[in-house]
Design an enzyme around this catalytic site. Structure first.
Site, PDB file in Angstrom:
ATOM      1  N   SER A 198       3.813  -1.939   6.347  1.00 22.65           N
ATOM      2  CA  SER A 198       1.909  -2.339   6.289  1.00 22.65           C
ATOM      3  C   SER A 198       1.235  -3.099   5.059  1.00 22.65           C
ATOM      4  O   SER A 198       0.124  -4.055   4.908  1.00 22.65           O
ATOM      5  CB  SER A 198       1.701  -2.348   6.966  1.00 22.65           C
ATOM      6  OG  SER A 198       0.966  -1.117   6.980  1.00 22.65           O
ATOM      7  N   LYS A 200      -6.369  -0.782  12.425  1.00 23.87           N
ATOM      8  CA  LYS A 200      -6.835  -1.128  11.534  1.00 23.87           C
ATOM      9  C   LYS A 200      -7.993  -1.552  11.384  1.00 23.87           C
ATOM     10  O   LYS A 200      -9.306  -1.442  10.891  1.00 23.87           O
ATOM     11  CB  LYS A 200      -5.772  -1.874  10.784  1.00 23.87           C
ATOM     12  CG  LYS A 200      -4.528  -0.851  10.496  1.00 23.87           C
ATOM     13  CD  LYS A 200      -2.792  -1.158   9.961  1.00 23.87           C
ATOM     14  CE  LYS A 200      -1.819  -0.611   9.975  1.00 23.87           C
ATOM     15  NZ  LYS A 200      -0.797  -2.207   9.100  1.00 23.87           N
TER      16      LYS A 200
END
Ligand SMILES: [Ca+2]
Ligand SMILES: [Ca+2]
Ligand SMILES: [Ca+2]
Ligand SMILES: [Ca+2]
Ligand SMILES: [Ca+2]
Ligand SMILES: [Ca+2]
Ligand SMILES: [Ca+2]
Ligand SMILES: [Ca+2]
Ligand SMILES: [Ca+2]
Ligand SMILES: [Ca+2]
Ligand SMILES: [Ca+2]
Ligand SMILES: [Ca+2]
Lengths: 230, 230, 230, 230, 230, 230
Positions: free
Chosen positions: D94, D137
């Site tokens: 990611s 996140k």
């Protein structure tokens, strides 16, 4: 199957000697070949036969002797070394002189006497170094019909073979790879190889001093390391 | 699925023979191809089919024979060797002559006779060496409809096949890769390949003496190693 | 997230098919790209997606086919192959034709039909070889809305899909990578690629005989190996 | 110590986002630099920060995008990528768009907006692919004072952040690396980079047909593989 | 044996600081040397002293800074870095600025002030990053007779040394490798190195656009990936 | 077998000293040879004798000193180092000065005095560093008939040998490799080598500033990293 031959002569093939199970000798054929290299920029030395660590290092030591004979052309050649039939693995450095002889024969296209067998370690400078199991190996070679056996001079005192073998085989103690070649190769070109080996061991390779810019006197005085080494 | 073909001819494809489970033979197809190399400076020999250690070394031994045929052009080519369907792994060196034949066929673009199957180990100098399980392999090939089976001459005495197979298959014992090629490739160009193989085995590669500066006489006398080797 | 597309066309992207958990199919997108190589002297084939051993070897087999299409320019290019979303790893060789098709599409900048999915192993010479789990894969592709499914001809008899899928998807059995390209790429340039693939499979690469100094007749007679091979 | 900055702009430095312990986000700074290569013949892509397998492969995928921007000059440069403070290791893909952005900024010497953070996987062709933990996140970035957060368009539906963050941060969903660059770099030169990225994705690299000697018609007919592929 | 010196100046030698057993500091000398490279085509960075993974990666990060100073001549040089006496292994990245300083001193042949010790991590762009154990390290350096200690500015708040050391040692917090060099090297040439470091951090390396053949407009429209990125 | 010689002189051969079983010394011969390199583009340093990790790193440290003597010609040479008879493995760095001396002797073709034995670690800049077991080693050398023993100056206080050995052997403490060479090589050329070693330690290698395009003033102001380092 008898994988070795005990008569005649062959290029790139040597009767080595090994110890099996601690107290039994065996004739171990080693075959070498020289080929164009897979790479345009470097040669390779490729040894097969399930070699273990000490045996792999022995091949590296032998390669030092080989490179000194071939010169820089080695970068265009691959050297193949095949231990025949050793599916269970090979350990130790006592096949070193056999490997060196097989490769030199393959390089020079000069045949090896197949009535000879040999055992011995080798230094990177061509000295023959002592090995173990010499008596077992000699007896195995004699039983197999081999006529001459090359051993390291440093192992001469270890030879305790039974009387029956004493007339059967000739023992040849040697100190250098040059002597191994003298007693194992056949034909007129052998003398050239021996001469080449003698010449190579006394050459001095060219190394230029590095292209350097001298540091200033001031820096030389200041630098601790500099003054320590100077 | 039957992965091999037992009739006709194909470039770069050979019917090898393997032993499964210790006492059962199987036809094992091997496919080879020659391509431009990924690198500008070196060729690669790439074998797939989950090869184990002895099988990988066998491919290295075969590559010695291949490089002697191709010459230095090998540095511009990658050689691909594919063992088909061997997801469980391949061990041993008995596919060596099959690998060599498939690669030579791919290099020369000369087809292989698919009615032939073969088994045999190979030395780096092109000698065919003995293998195990010859009888199992012959019976499996015969059952699969193969007509000719190439085996090592050193294994001739091991052939103990049942009567039913004796009329069905022809057994061809061979001693060198040259003989393997003679019995397995088809077409007019085969003769050229055989001639090339014969010529290659007797050539002497060029090695110049190293470019050296002779050490002074004085040094030669002083150096212990020097005088030992000389 | 649906990582694949089932309509339109894309360069360098193919809908592969995989088996999960032994009895369930899944559409597995594979993306390829061609870039300048990191090295001035050699290209690389780089596959990501946590590939296991057989899958890595399958990529090597595919690279043989790719190098024959690209010629020596491959040394100036890196080939990137990305299995998308396979964080748990990829095993087996059934994605081989998908990988080959994605790379050929990327090289030629000719789009792939995204209504097509495919499964099949590949030989180094471009033959499509059989794979497992064909029925599971077809059903998964049909459920996902795929319209055409390319499978190996050798797997034709394995197709046992339920009636509901029979009208939904077209099954296309193929024997060579050339046929895969014919059924999966779109646009006018496809014909050129097919022609190139046909031509490549029948070329003979140049290999000069090695530059050798013939050994003397005398040596040829003396050398056992020489006379054996001759 | 706060290892990242949340204001101003910096060359070669991007605020990535990671998940820690499964349910907690963290800002993860990534720093890139371009240097002369250690080798005269090849560049290297060197990533530090104790990357695990999937993260290492993600860097390889990013390198495909980078090489397409730099062209063959990449062979003269080393690309350094540093994950800061990740002594316990980094897993997953990611950070791919963060890595790509940091490297592009370092190459082009165009600064990155430090008020932006980002998460997203990347295909070798420049597509932004979905990742996990997007909500964690985003919340971590908001708490840290970040103003804009770039996420994959495919993750848009996953954003379930608490009300308090909704006014605080702007969420920017993207589909390609080109869009990431548009939203994260600053200054006039940004437009040139975006144009370059668009052009690169539609180029066709040069591959000559291999230099081949066509086999004779006769051989083509005889060869099974030949006729199968043809 | 006291392996470090606490007075005078030396080329290529820096007093690093390490933590032993969790709560005890120690002066760790680091020695660097620059030599001709073993290879004609690439340089190497060789670090000895039983470095563990994070320490090895720290050396890679330092090498980015070094390569930016040396330019492409680095391909002709090997950089040797020796951690002295660390037979039990070295872990962590806090020696990074010591390594960088030792190498820069060796490259420029400008001596390092041996009354200085230092600790600090380093980014690939030359930023000094925080480390652990700063207080333990300062106390150990003070006890060993060191006069100045360079630490990361980010660690300034961590310094909690006992009163007895406060007059004994000067603490110098720094943010960049340029500042480390300013406080640790001696002599007139130091200014040139600092200027070079400043200049290097703002250069833009040359990357040409790839030599490409634009795909036709038609293909650009058809290609999904193309239009997505564009 | 006594593998070392205690009299005369030999090129490329040094009597090293090792500790066995914790409290017993032994003379350990080290043999070196210089050959053409296998590669056209790089030299190799090859050490055999089952070296463990610290011993391998010691050889790397020694190679820094060697490369500074040979200059760039090292890329055309392979350096072979053989620890003789160490089948059980070699650990530690105390053979470093023996290895350096053997290699320098082989390079310069100047013999080593075989009445000398030595122990000592070596820095990459040529400093002799302390080792363990000095007393055990001296006693073993004396018992073996060695006449002079070179030890690190830093170990001088550790020498606690029994009275019987005090008249038998001369202890020579040294600080640099230059002093080792002065006390171990023989003949007129020794002075040239010592001069070369002194000169090399004060040279400054050439590094050009990188070929760079300065970034615009505007960018320099904007870039955070730039302004931090500047
Ligand atoms: Ca190589
Ligand atoms: Ca010599
Ligand atoms: Ca390579
Ligand atoms: Ca030959
Ligand atoms: Ca190229
Ligand atoms: Ca072909
Ligand atoms: Ca390299
Ligand atoms: Ca492209
Ligand atoms: Ca190398
Ligand atoms: Ca820069
Ligand atoms: Ca050279
Ligand atoms: Ca120096």
């Amino acid at each position: 199957y008898q994988l070795f031959s005990k008569e005649g002569e062959q290029v790139g093939r040597v009767n080595g000697l090994a110890v099996m199970g601690g107290d039994s000798g065996v004739v171990l054929p080693i075959i070498a070949e020289v080929t164009p290299s897979l790479s345009n920029s470097e040669g390779s030395v490729i040894a097969t036969g399930m070699l273990k660590d000490i045996a792999k290092e022995a091949v590296q030591n032998v390669s030092a002797v080989i490179k000194n004979i071939t010169g820089k052309d080695i970068a265009n050649r691959d050297i193949h070394i095949q231990f025949v039939g050793t599916y269970e693995g090979v350990e130790g450095d006592s096949a070193s002189i056999s490997v060196a002889t097989a490769v030199i024969s393959a390089i020079e296209q000069v045949p090896v006497n197949q009535t000879v067998a040999m055992t011995g370690s080798l230094s990177v400078r061509g000295d023959v170094l002592p090995v173990g199991g010499v008596t077992y190996k000699i007896e195995a070679a004699a039983q197999a019909g081999i006529q001459k056996i090359i051993i390291p001079k440093a192992n001469e005192a270890d030879v305790l073979i039974e009387d029956q073998y004493k007339d059967q085989v000739e023992i040849i103690p040697v100190s250098t790879i040059t002597e191994v070649i003298e007693h194992s190769l056949v034909g007129n070109e052998k003398k050239n190889i021996v001469d080449k080996l003698k010449k190579v061991s006394n050459v001095k390779w060219n190394f230029d001093m590095p292209e350097v810019v001298p540091a200033s006197i001031e820096n030389m005085k200041k630098s601790g390391t500099g003054s320590k080494n100077a």
